[in-house]
Design a protein around this motif. Sequence first.
Motif, PDB file in Angstrom:
ATOM      1  N   ILE A   1       0.741  -1.115 -20.676  1.00 42.15           N
ATOM      2  CA  ILE A   1       1.218  -2.427 -20.200  1.00 42.15           C
ATOM      3  C   ILE A   1       0.477  -2.852 -18.933  1.00 42.15           C
ATOM      4  O   ILE A   1       0.991  -3.643 -18.136  1.00 42.15           O
ATOM      5  CB  ILE A   1       2.748  -2.415 -19.951  1.00 42.15           C
ATOM      6  N   VAL A   2      -0.731  -2.349 -18.764  1.00 44.95           N
ATOM      7  CA  VAL A   2      -1.524  -2.665 -17.560  1.00 44.95           C
ATOM      8  C   VAL A   2      -1.699  -4.168 -17.396  1.00 44.95           C
ATOM      9  O   VAL A   2      -1.641  -4.697 -16.276  1.00 44.95           O
ATOM     10  CB  VAL A   2      -2.897  -1.968 -17.625  1.00 44.95           C
ATOM     11  N   ASP A   3      -1.899  -4.873 -18.504  1.00 45.91           N
ATOM     12  CA  ASP A   3      -2.162  -6.316 -18.444  1.00 45.91           C
ATOM     13  C   ASP A   3      -0.911  -7.143 -18.147  1.00 45.91           C
ATOM     14  O   ASP A   3      -1.015  -8.354 -17.907  1.00 45.91           O
ATOM     15  CB  ASP A   3      -2.777  -6.796 -19.771  1.00 45.91           C
ATOM     16  N   SER A   4       0.257  -6.512 -18.181  1.00 44.05           N
ATOM     17  CA  SER A   4       1.485  -7.284 -17.948  1.00 44.05           C
ATOM     18  C   SER A   4       2.313  -6.702 -16.804  1.00 44.05           C
ATOM     19  O   SER A   4       3.533  -6.879 -16.753  1.00 44.05           O
ATOM     20  CB  SER A   4       2.330  -7.346 -19.231  1.00 44.05           C
ATOM     21  N   TRP A   5       1.624  -6.016 -15.890  1.00 44.71           N
ATOM     22  CA  TRP A   5       2.306  -5.424 -14.724  1.00 44.71           C
ATOM     23  C   TRP A   5       1.396  -5.570 -13.511  1.00 44.71           C
ATOM     24  O   TRP A   5       0.231  -5.173 -13.555  1.00 44.71           O
ATOM     25  CB  TRP A   5       2.611  -3.960 -14.985  1.00 44.71           C
ATOM     26  N   THR A   6       1.916  -6.125 -12.428  1.00 50.08           N
ATOM     27  CA  THR A   6       1.110  -6.344 -11.225  1.00 50.08           C
ATOM     28  C   THR A   6       1.816  -5.809  -9.994  1.00 50.08           C
ATOM     29  O   THR A   6       2.972  -6.161  -9.730  1.00 50.08           O
ATOM     30  CB  THR A   6       0.834  -7.854 -11.016  1.00 50.08           C
ATOM     31  N   PHE A   7       1.120  -4.941  -9.247  1.00 54.64           N
ATOM     32  CA  PHE A   7       1.599  -4.521  -7.940  1.00 54.64           C
ATOM     33  C   PHE A   7       1.070  -5.525  -6.918  1.00 54.64           C
ATOM     34  O   PHE A   7      -0.131  -5.600  -6.682  1.00 54.64           O
ATOM     35  CB  PHE A   7       1.110  -3.111  -7.593  1.00 54.64           C
ATOM     36  N   VAL A   8       1.970  -6.283  -6.313  1.00 58.95           N
ATOM     37  CA  VAL A   8       1.568  -7.306  -5.350  1.00 58.95           C
ATOM     38  C   VAL A   8       1.312  -6.690  -3.985  1.00 58.95           C
ATOM     39  O   VAL A   8       0.544  -7.211  -3.175  1.00 58.95           O
ATOM     40  CB  VAL A   8       2.659  -8.403  -5.255  1.00 58.95           C
ATOM     41  N   GLY A   9       1.947  -5.544  -3.699  1.00 58.34           N
ATOM     42  CA  GLY A   9       1.829  -4.918  -2.388  1.00 58.34           C
ATOM     43  C   GLY A   9       2.919  -5.395  -1.452  1.00 58.34           C
ATOM     44  O   GLY A   9       3.725  -6.270  -1.801  1.00 58.34           O
ATOM     45  N   PHE A  10       2.955  -4.818  -0.255  1.00 62.43           N
ATOM     46  CA  PHE A  10       3.956  -5.255   0.724  1.00 62.43           C
ATOM     47  C   PHE A  10       3.599  -6.635   1.245  1.00 62.43           C
ATOM     48  O   PHE A  10       2.439  -6.920   1.556  1.00 62.43           O
ATOM     49  CB  PHE A  10       4.027  -4.271   1.891  1.00 62.43           C
ATOM     50  N   LYS A  11       4.588  -7.509   1.375  1.00 65.20           N
ATOM     51  CA  LYS A  11       4.385  -8.853   1.890  1.00 65.20           C
ATOM     52  C   LYS A  11       5.461  -9.160   2.928  1.00 65.20           C
ATOM     53  O   LYS A  11       6.644  -8.914   2.697  1.00 65.20           O
ATOM     54  CB  LYS A  11       4.459  -9.895   0.761  1.00 65.20           C
ATOM     55  N   SER A  12       5.037  -9.697   4.060  1.00 59.37           N
ATOM     56  CA  SER A  12       6.014 -10.058   5.100  1.00 59.37           C
ATOM     57  C   SER A  12       6.863 -11.241   4.660  1.00 59.37           C
ATOM     58  O   SER A  12       7.966 -11.439   5.160  1.00 59.37           O
ATOM     59  CB  SER A  12       5.297 -10.382   6.415  1.00 59.37           C
ATOM     60  N   ASN A  13       6.353 -12.021   3.728  1.00 56.07           N
ATOM     61  CA  ASN A  13       7.121 -13.137   3.167  1.00 56.07           C
ATOM     62  C   ASN A  13       7.222 -12.961   1.651  1.00 56.07           C
ATOM     63  O   ASN A  13       6.447 -13.552   0.888  1.00 56.07           O
ATOM     64  CB  ASN A  13       6.468 -14.476   3.496  1.00 56.07           C
ATOM     65  N   PRO A  14       8.175 -12.136   1.200  1.00 56.86           N
ATOM     66  CA  PRO A  14       8.331 -11.950  -0.254  1.00 56.86           C
ATOM     67  C   PRO A  14       9.055 -13.112  -0.927  1.00 56.86           C
ATOM     68  O   PRO A  14       9.045 -13.237  -2.147  1.00 56.86           O
ATOM     69  CB  PRO A  14       9.177 -10.680  -0.337  1.00 56.86           C
ATOM     70  N   TYR A  15       9.686 -13.966  -0.110  1.00 55.08           N
ATOM     71  CA  TYR A  15      10.588 -14.986  -0.646  1.00 55.08           C
ATOM     72  C   TYR A  15       9.861 -16.021  -1.519  1.00 55.08           C
ATOM     73  O   TYR A  15      10.418 -16.513  -2.501  1.00 55.08           O
ATOM     74  CB  TYR A  15      11.327 -15.691   0.492  1.00 55.08           C
ATOM     75  N   LYS A  16       8.616 -16.357  -1.169  1.00 52.94           N
ATOM     76  CA  LYS A  16       7.884 -17.352  -1.954  1.00 52.94           C
ATOM     77  C   LYS A  16       7.575 -16.812  -3.353  1.00 52.94           C
ATOM     78  O   LYS A  16       7.551 -17.571  -4.322  1.00 52.94           O
ATOM     79  CB  LYS A  16       6.600 -17.770  -1.236  1.00 52.94           C
ATOM     80  N   TYR A  17       7.351 -15.512  -3.457  1.00 51.59           N
ATOM     81  CA  TYR A  17       7.110 -14.902  -4.767  1.00 51.59           C
ATOM     82  C   TYR A  17       8.395 -14.897  -5.597  1.00 51.59           C
ATOM     83  O   TYR A  17       8.381 -15.210  -6.791  1.00 51.59           O
ATOM     84  CB  TYR A  17       6.592 -13.473  -4.600  1.00 51.59           C
ATOM     85  N   VAL A  18       9.506 -14.537  -4.941  1.00 54.73           N
ATOM     86  CA  VAL A  18      10.788 -14.471  -5.642  1.00 54.73           C
ATOM     87  C   VAL A  18      11.209 -15.846  -6.133  1.00 54.73           C
ATOM     88  O   VAL A  18      11.659 -16.010  -7.272  1.00 54.73           O
ATOM     89  CB  VAL A  18      11.872 -13.856  -4.735  1.00 54.73           C
ATOM     90  N   LYS A  19      11.043 -16.857  -5.281  1.00 54.36           N
ATOM     91  CA  LYS A  19      11.450 -18.222  -5.652  1.00 54.36           C
ATOM     92  C   LYS A  19      10.658 -18.743  -6.846  1.00 54.36           C
ATOM     93  O   LYS A  19      11.199 -19.436  -7.710  1.00 54.36           O
ATOM     94  CB  LYS A  19      11.269 -19.175  -4.467  1.00 54.36           C
TER      95      LYS A  19
END
Length: 381
Positions: free
Chosen positions: A259-277
Amino acid sequence: MELVWGDVLLKILFFIPNLAHGGAERVLVNLVNHMDYSKFDITVQTMFDVGIYRDKLNKQVRYIGGFPWYFKGNTLIYKLFTPKQLYKMYIKEEYDVIVSYLEGPSARVVSGCINSKTKLVNWMHIELENEAYATYVFRNMAEAERCYRSFNRIACVSETVKKSFNNMFKVNAPVDVFYNTVETEVIRKNSEELIEDIKFNPEEINIISVAKLMKSKGYDRLVKVQKKLRADGFKTHVYIVGKGEEQNHLQKLIEENNIVDSWTFVGFKSNPYKYVKNADLYVCSSRKEGFSTAVTEALIVGTPVVSTNCSGATELLGYNNEYGIVTENNEEALYEGIKKMISDKKVFDYYKKQAKTRGNKFSTSETVKAVEEMLEEVAAE
């Protein structure tokens, strides 16, 4: 009970192992950054002077770092010392109230205080599954009992955590629930920021989760759930915001499950909220939690949630799935919960609306006020 202290500030110490990228650490910073500095003189001290949240403290909050680096095996070394010896090693000043903001290591240190004028508070963030888990930083159960009985107040992040603590330890002090402090308005504002490093595919169902990559978060189970979703024809893509010691293991599982093509590690982000929204669905796959800050934040930005039944899940999402879907805490149930959410647009739209409604409950000012009143009461006892 409202107290008038005149010109004298209550001197409060919050003691925690470190300010690294964890939920409890972030919540502590949120809390102290919004407290009333006309009433409280606040210090945050760590056992280890590490962590990205050190720089997030307001300038009105004094910071004292501990050892300049974190070393593995410290728990075993610390057991060579008594709580009183550790307290003397770390805490050099007198305070009106000292708060151990985590169970375990910091609680053991704070319990060594011998100043009867200083009041002690311990914050419980996790369920105590069994005696071995509850006492791993202590020499034995008897020492753990003495430690927790030395506190004037026990604060728990959820009713489930409170129940597990009361089942494990019998203390004379009040045991109360105080929900985590989140920066509601800051979260909503930051969630509007543009995403520049990744691009969600509108042709896919974008699933997101935010956490430190550790076994308790259950991402190994989510890998298998994602494999089954794809095999069953769902165009899902998982994005994980965070970093941690499990990443290499998880990467191997992802490759093994194709499932490599359908899984992404974004890494640590100080602003995760924009990704969640901007994602379609938030998933909490945790084996255990205290009271999920990340789920709270997902609700605040209006992203529907599916969560395993870990501590705090039903308090956040409703005892009858009113605000999100809570599943049994296993792989198959999590799969069925996600499938239910994404298979029916009416169900999905309902929970998207309910997420926004529930998110309005978590006011920064109300959670901070509750803690401030508790600290005043404890100091006056």
